[in-house]
Design a protein around this motif. Structure first.
Motif, PDB file in Angstrom:
ATOM      1  N   GLY A   1       0.815  -1.216   0.000  1.00  0.00           N
ATOM      2  CA  GLY A   1       0.000   0.000   0.000  1.00  0.00           C
ATOM      3  C   GLY A   1       0.845   1.260   0.000  1.00  0.00           C
ATOM      4  O   GLY A   1       0.519   2.239  -0.680  1.00  0.00           O
ATOM      5  N   ASN A   2       1.949   1.249   0.779  1.00  0.00           N
ATOM      6  CA  ASN A   2       2.851   2.404   0.784  1.00  0.00           C
ATOM      7  C   ASN A   2       3.512   2.583  -0.576  1.00  0.00           C
ATOM      8  O   ASN A   2       3.667   3.710  -1.061  1.00  0.00           O
ATOM      9  N   ARG A   3       3.903   1.478  -1.194  1.00  0.00           N
ATOM     10  CA  ARG A   3       4.513   1.560  -2.531  1.00  0.00           C
ATOM     11  C   ARG A   3       3.516   2.128  -3.543  1.00  0.00           C
ATOM     12  O   ARG A   3       3.893   2.902  -4.430  1.00  0.00           O
ATOM     13  N   ALA A   4       2.252   1.732  -3.405  1.00  0.00           N
ATOM     14  CA  ALA A   4       1.237   2.249  -4.323  1.00  0.00           C
ATOM     15  C   ALA A   4       1.070   3.760  -4.163  1.00  0.00           C
ATOM     16  O   ALA A   4       0.850   4.481  -5.149  1.00  0.00           O
ATOM     17  N   LEU A   5       1.178   4.261  -2.938  1.00  0.00           N
ATOM     18  CA  LEU A   5       1.096   5.704  -2.723  1.00  0.00           C
ATOM     19  C   LEU A   5       2.288   6.426  -3.346  1.00  0.00           C
ATOM     20  O   LEU A   5       2.140   7.519  -3.905  1.00  0.00           O
ATOM     21  N   LEU A   6       3.476   5.827  -3.266  1.00  0.00           N
ATOM     22  CA  LEU A   6       4.630   6.431  -3.924  1.00  0.00           C
ATOM     23  C   LEU A   6       4.416   6.452  -5.439  1.00  0.00           C
ATOM     24  O   LEU A   6       4.806   7.424  -6.114  1.00  0.00           O
ATOM     25  N   ASP A   7       3.780   5.419  -5.979  1.00  0.00           N
ATOM     26  CA  ASP A   7       3.446   5.425  -7.411  1.00  0.00           C
ATOM     27  C   ASP A   7       2.535   6.609  -7.742  1.00  0.00           C
ATOM     28  O   ASP A   7       2.688   7.259  -8.780  1.00  0.00           O
ATOM     29  N   ARG A   8       1.579   6.869  -6.853  1.00  0.00           N
ATOM     30  CA  ARG A   8       0.680   8.009  -7.068  1.00  0.00           C
ATOM     31  C   ARG A   8       1.453   9.328  -7.025  1.00  0.00           C
ATOM     32  O   ARG A   8       1.197  10.247  -7.813  1.00  0.00           O
ATOM     33  N   LEU A   9       2.387   9.430  -6.092  1.00  0.00           N
ATOM     34  CA  LEU A   9       3.195  10.640  -6.013  1.00  0.00           C
ATOM     35  C   LEU A   9       4.055  10.790  -7.269  1.00  0.00           C
ATOM     36  O   LEU A   9       4.233  11.902  -7.785  1.00  0.00           O
TER      37      LEU A   9
ATOM     38  N   GLY B   1      15.409   7.981  10.438  1.00  0.00           N
ATOM     39  CA  GLY B   1      15.163   7.613  11.818  1.00  0.00           C
ATOM     40  C   GLY B   1      13.698   7.285  12.041  1.00  0.00           C
ATOM     41  O   GLY B   1      12.890   7.257  11.112  1.00  0.00           O
ATOM     42  N   ALA B   2      13.357   7.027  13.286  1.00  0.00           N
ATOM     43  CA  ALA B   2      11.971   6.743  13.641  1.00  0.00           C
ATOM     44  C   ALA B   2      11.153   8.026  13.604  1.00  0.00           C
ATOM     45  O   ALA B   2      11.693   9.130  13.674  1.00  0.00           O
ATOM     46  N   GLY B   3       9.834   7.897  13.501  1.00  0.00           N
ATOM     47  CA  GLY B   3       8.983   9.076  13.440  1.00  0.00           C
ATOM     48  C   GLY B   3       7.538   8.758  13.759  1.00  0.00           C
ATOM     49  O   GLY B   3       7.136   7.592  13.856  1.00  0.00           O
ATOM     50  N   ASP B   4       6.740   9.822  13.900  1.00  0.00           N
ATOM     51  CA  ASP B   4       5.364   9.675  14.375  1.00  0.00           C
ATOM     52  C   ASP B   4       4.469   8.857  13.458  1.00  0.00           C
ATOM     53  O   ASP B   4       3.523   8.213  13.922  1.00  0.00           O
ATOM     54  N   ILE B   5       4.718   8.852  12.144  1.00  0.00           N
ATOM     55  CA  ILE B   5       3.835   8.100  11.260  1.00  0.00           C
ATOM     56  C   ILE B   5       3.840   6.608  11.595  1.00  0.00           C
ATOM     57  O   ILE B   5       2.876   5.894  11.307  1.00  0.00           O
ATOM     58  N   SER B   6       4.917   6.148  12.227  1.00  0.00           N
ATOM     59  CA  SER B   6       4.992   4.730  12.569  1.00  0.00           C
ATOM     60  C   SER B   6       3.873   4.304  13.515  1.00  0.00           C
ATOM     61  O   SER B   6       3.477   3.137  13.522  1.00  0.00           O
ATOM     62  N   TRP B   7       3.352   5.245  14.305  1.00  0.00           N
ATOM     63  CA  TRP B   7       2.281   4.889  15.237  1.00  0.00           C
ATOM     64  C   TRP B   7       0.978   4.554  14.519  1.00  0.00           C
ATOM     65  O   TRP B   7       0.092   3.918  15.105  1.00  0.00           O
ATOM     66  N   VAL B   8       0.838   4.961  13.266  1.00  0.00           N
ATOM     67  CA  VAL B   8      -0.400   4.680  12.531  1.00  0.00           C
ATOM     68  C   VAL B   8      -0.160   3.689  11.400  1.00  0.00           C
ATOM     69  O   VAL B   8      -1.088   3.326  10.682  1.00  0.00           O
ATOM     70  N   ALA B   9       1.086   3.239  11.233  1.00  0.00           N
ATOM     71  CA  ALA B   9       1.440   2.415  10.073  1.00  0.00           C
ATOM     72  C   ALA B   9       0.715   1.081  10.049  1.00  0.00           C
ATOM     73  O   ALA B   9       0.497   0.515   8.975  1.00  0.00           O
ATOM     74  N   ALA B  10       0.327   0.569  11.200  1.00  0.00           N
ATOM     75  CA  ALA B  10      -0.390  -0.708  11.226  1.00  0.00           C
ATOM     76  C   ALA B  10      -1.825  -0.570  10.748  1.00  0.00           C
ATOM     77  O   ALA B  10      -2.465  -1.575  10.398  1.00  0.00           O
ATOM     78  N   ASP B  11      -2.338   0.650  10.684  1.00  0.00           N
ATOM     79  CA  ASP B  11      -3.749   0.862  10.368  1.00  0.00           C
ATOM     80  C   ASP B  11      -3.993   1.537   9.027  1.00  0.00           C
ATOM     81  O   ASP B  11      -5.115   1.473   8.505  1.00  0.00           O
ATOM     82  N   VAL B  12      -2.979   2.207   8.450  1.00  0.00           N
ATOM     83  CA  VAL B  12      -3.238   3.018   7.260  1.00  0.00           C
ATOM     84  C   VAL B  12      -1.958   3.098   6.419  1.00  0.00           C
ATOM     85  O   VAL B  12      -0.850   3.122   6.944  1.00  0.00           O
ATOM     86  N   ASP B  13      -2.140   3.097   5.097  1.00  0.00           N
ATOM     87  CA  ASP B  13      -1.005   3.282   4.190  1.00  0.00           C
ATOM     88  C   ASP B  13      -0.490   4.708   4.283  1.00  0.00           C
ATOM     89  O   ASP B  13      -1.263   5.648   4.520  1.00  0.00           O
ATOM     90  N   GLY B  14       0.826   4.881   4.078  1.00  0.00           N
ATOM     91  CA  GLY B  14       1.371   6.216   4.252  1.00  0.00           C
ATOM     92  C   GLY B  14       2.633   6.480   3.466  1.00  0.00           C
ATOM     93  O   GLY B  14       3.279   5.568   2.940  1.00  0.00           O
ATOM     94  N   LEU B  15       2.967   7.758   3.406  1.00  0.00           N
ATOM     95  CA  LEU B  15       4.204   8.252   2.813  1.00  0.00           C
ATOM     96  C   LEU B  15       4.886   9.185   3.806  1.00  0.00           C
ATOM     97  O   LEU B  15       4.217   9.908   4.554  1.00  0.00           O
ATOM     98  N   VAL B  16       6.205   9.199   3.767  1.00  0.00           N
ATOM     99  CA  VAL B  16       7.012  10.062   4.622  1.00  0.00           C
ATOM    100  C   VAL B  16       7.807  11.010   3.730  1.00  0.00           C
ATOM    101  O   VAL B  16       8.089  10.697   2.571  1.00  0.00           O
ATOM    102  N   GLY B  17       8.181  12.155   4.267  1.00  0.00           N
ATOM    103  CA  GLY B  17       9.126  13.014   3.572  1.00  0.00           C
ATOM    104  C   GLY B  17       8.499  14.053   2.678  1.00  0.00           C
ATOM    105  O   GLY B  17       9.088  14.445   1.672  1.00  0.00           O
ATOM    106  N   LEU B  18       7.324  14.570   3.048  1.00  0.00           N
ATOM    107  CA  LEU B  18       6.671  15.602   2.248  1.00  0.00           C
ATOM    108  C   LEU B  18       7.069  17.010   2.676  1.00  0.00           C
ATOM    109  O   LEU B  18       6.550  17.985   2.150  1.00  0.00           O
ATOM    110  N   GLY B  19       7.992  17.118   3.621  1.00  0.00           N
ATOM    111  CA  GLY B  19       8.455  18.428   4.071  1.00  0.00           C
ATOM    112  C   GLY B  19       9.629  18.937   3.255  1.00  0.00           C
ATOM    113  O   GLY B  19       9.907  18.460   2.153  1.00  0.00           O
ATOM    114  N   THR B  20      10.331  19.908   3.795  1.00  0.00           N
ATOM    115  CA  THR B  20      11.467  20.517   3.108  1.00  0.00           C
ATOM    116  C   THR B  20      12.705  19.635   3.175  1.00  0.00           C
ATOM    117  O   THR B  20      12.855  18.814   4.085  1.00  0.00           O
TER     118      THR B  20
END
Length: 431
Positions: free
Chosen positions: A347-355, A376-395
Motif C-alpha cells: 500500500g505504501n509503494r502504491a502511494l509512492l506510485d501516485r506521487l 530515523g523513527a517518526g510519528d507516522i509509525s504509530w499509525v502504520a499498522a492501520d493506514v497506508d502512508g508516505l514520509v518526507g513531504l516536508g522541506t
C-alpha cells in the motif's frame, strides 16, 4: 492559462506539463506566488523556541499554526497533556465531501533545541536558511500550509476530508507513550491515507520517496558477579566478574544479531563495585578499585528494525544470549519499546506510485524509494499498522538536530505543489 503554466515550476523542468488540470495548474501557481509568505511564516515559527521541554514555547508555535489552519476553515483543538509532562498536540479537522478518502497529515511542533540552546534564530542566505527546526519540522509544517492554501485557492480543499495531528513531543515523547500517542493512533484508525510532512530525503541531487521507517527500541543490560580480591578472578569460586561478563554479552550481540535492516547500539556502559545509570538514561556512575572484582555492570542502548516481526525476533535473540550468562554471574535484560516500525508495504509503494504520477505531470523526476536505514523513527509509525502512508513531504535540509541545521527554502515550492496535487487527487476518491 499560459501565464499560469509559465509560473508552474521554480526548479528546472521540462515544458509545461500537459497532464495537469486547470485547478492543478492554479495550485502550482499559488505555491509560487506565496513563496515569500511561506518563508516569512517559517521565520516566525523558527524564531519561537519550541524545544520539547519548553512547554510554553511549544504551545506558542501551536497557537501560530492554529491561526493559519482556522483561516483555512479547519476546526482546531489544542489537546494539553500535563500527565505526560509535555505541552500537548494540535488537532485540526476539515470536513469535505462525504464518502471520500480521509487524509491524515502529520507533523510536529517541537524541536531538539531547548530554551537554553545558543542556536535560536532564523538566518536567511538566499535560498537557504539556518535555524533551530528550520527543516525538522517547521519547514514541513510550512509546506503543509502552502499546499493547503493552494488547494483552497483552486477550490479543491472544500471537498477534501483532512485531519491534521501536530504533536508537541515528537523529538522526546512524553510518558506513558500510550497516552502521549493516543490521539494520533485514533486519527490513524479513522484515516485512509497518512502523509508525514517531515523532511524530504535527497541523494546525489535526487529527491527520494520514503515508504518505510524503522522502529526504535531501548534496552538495559544489568550484570552482577561475585566480588572479591582481584587475585581470585576467573577461579571457579569467583568467576569472571560483572564487567567481563557484560563485555562478553555485548560481544555476542555483535556477532550473533546482525541481519538485514537491523542496527543495534550500546550507548552507555558502567561497571565496578557499584554501577548505575540515572533515570534519564544519559548519565552513568560507577565506583571500584583495580584490585577488586567488580560486582556490578550496566549498559543501555537501542536497536532498530523494519517490522514488528523483526523486533520480536531480535528481542528474543538478545534474551537468549543474556540467558547464557557464565557461572558466578547473573544477567538480566529489560526492554522499553519506543517507536514501532513502519514496514514498506504494498500500500505504501502504491502511494509512492501516485506521487510519482504527480511528479511526471509536473515535469519532475521520479522519486525512487529511500533505503529505510537512512531515516530515523517518526510519528507516522504509530499509525502504520492501520493506514497506508508516505514520509518526507516536508522541506529538504541538512545538519538536522545540530547547530548546523540548514533548510533548502526552494524545496517549499516543489514540495508544496506535489502535496497539493496529491491530496487533491486522493481526496476525491471514494473510500
Amino acid at each position: 492559462m499560459l501565464a499560469l503554466a509559465l509560473l508552474l515550476l521554480a526548479a528546472p523542468a521540462a515544458d509545461p506539463a500537459p497532464q495537469l488540470s486547470a485547478a492543478e495548474m492554479r495550485m502550482a501557481a499559488t505555491v509560487d506566488r506565496e513563496y515569500e509568505r511561506s518563508v516569512a511564516l517559517l521565520q516566525r515559527l523558527v524564531d519561537q523556541n519550541s524545544g520539547t521541554t519548553n512547554l510554553p514555547g511549544v504551545a506558542k508555535v501551536g497557537e501560530m499554526m492554529a491561526a493559519e489552519l482556522r483561516d483555512l476553515g479547519f476546526t482546531v483543538t489544542w489537546k494539553p497533556l500535563p500527565q505526560t509532562e509535555r505541552a500537548g498536540h494540535l488537532i485540526a479537522v476539515h470536513a469535505g465531501r462525504p464518502g471520500t478518502r480521509r487524509l491524515l497529515l502529520i507533523g510536529h511542533l517541537d524541536t531538539v533545541f531547548e530554551a537554553d540552546s545558543p542556536f535560536q534564530r532564523f538566518v536567511r542566505k538566499s535560498e537557504e536558511a539556518s535555524g533551530p527546526g528550520a527543516g525538522d519540522d517547521k519547514g514541513g509544517m510550512v509546506v503543509m500550509l502552502a499546499a493547503l492554501r493552494a488547494m483552497r485557492d483552486a477550490g479543491t480543499l472544500d471537498r477534501t476530508n483532512i485531519e491534521i495531528v501536530l504533536t508537541g513531543d515528537e523529538e522526546d515523547s512524553g510518558e506513558p507513550v500510550a497516552l502521549a500517542r493516543a490521539d494520533l493512533i485514533a486519527a490513524g484508525k479513522r484515516a485512509d491515507v497518512a502523509l508525514d510532512f517531515e523532511g524530504l530525503a535527497v541523494e546525489d541531487g535526487r529527491d527520494m520517496g520514503s515508504i518505510a521507517r524503522r522502529s526504535a527500541n531501548d534496552w538495559t543490560l544489568t550484570v552482577t558477579g561475585k566480588s572479591g580480591h582481584s587475585s581470585r578472578i576467573f577461579s571457579p569460586a569467583f568467576g569472571d566478574g560483572a564487567i567481563n561478563e557484560a563485555a562478553r554479552i555485548l560481544a555476542a550481540f555483535r556477532t550473533e544479531l546482525p541481519e538485514p535492516d537491523l542496527t543495534f547500539n550500546t550507548g552507555v556502559l558502567a561497571g565496578g563495585a557499584t554501577a548505575a545509570i540515572d533515570p534519564s538514561g544519559a548519565k552513568a556512575s560507577a565506583q571500584g578499585k583495580s584490585n577488586i572484582i567488580p560486582a556490578q555492570a550496566i549498559a543501555s542502548g537501542d536497536f532498530r528494525t523494519l517490522s514488528e516481526e523483526q523486533t520480536r525476533r531480535v528481542r528474543g535473540k538478545m534474551e537468549a544470549i543474556v540467558a547464557r550468562h557464565l557461572p558466578g554471574t547473573d544477567a538480566r535484560i529489560a526492554f522499553k519499546p519506543g517507536y514501532p516500525a513502519m514496514a514498506p508495504t504494498a500500500g505504501n509503494r502504491a502511494l509512492l506510485d501516485r506521487l510519482n504520477a504527480v511528479n511526471r505531470d509536473l515535469g519532475l523526476a521520479e522519486m525512487p524509494p529511500l533505503d529505510p536505514l537512512k531515516r530515523g523513527a517518526g510519528d507516522i509509525s504509530w499509525v502504520a499498522a492501520d493506514v497506508d502512508g508516505l514520509v518526507g513531504l516536508g522541506t529538504a535540509s541538512r545538519g538536522d538536530h545540530t547547530p548546523d541545521e540548514v533548510v533548502d527554502l526552494s524545496t517549499i515550492r516543489r514540495q508544496g505543489k506535489r502535496a497539493a496535487i496529491l491530496m487533491s487527487r486522493l481526496g476525491v476518491e471514494r473510500r
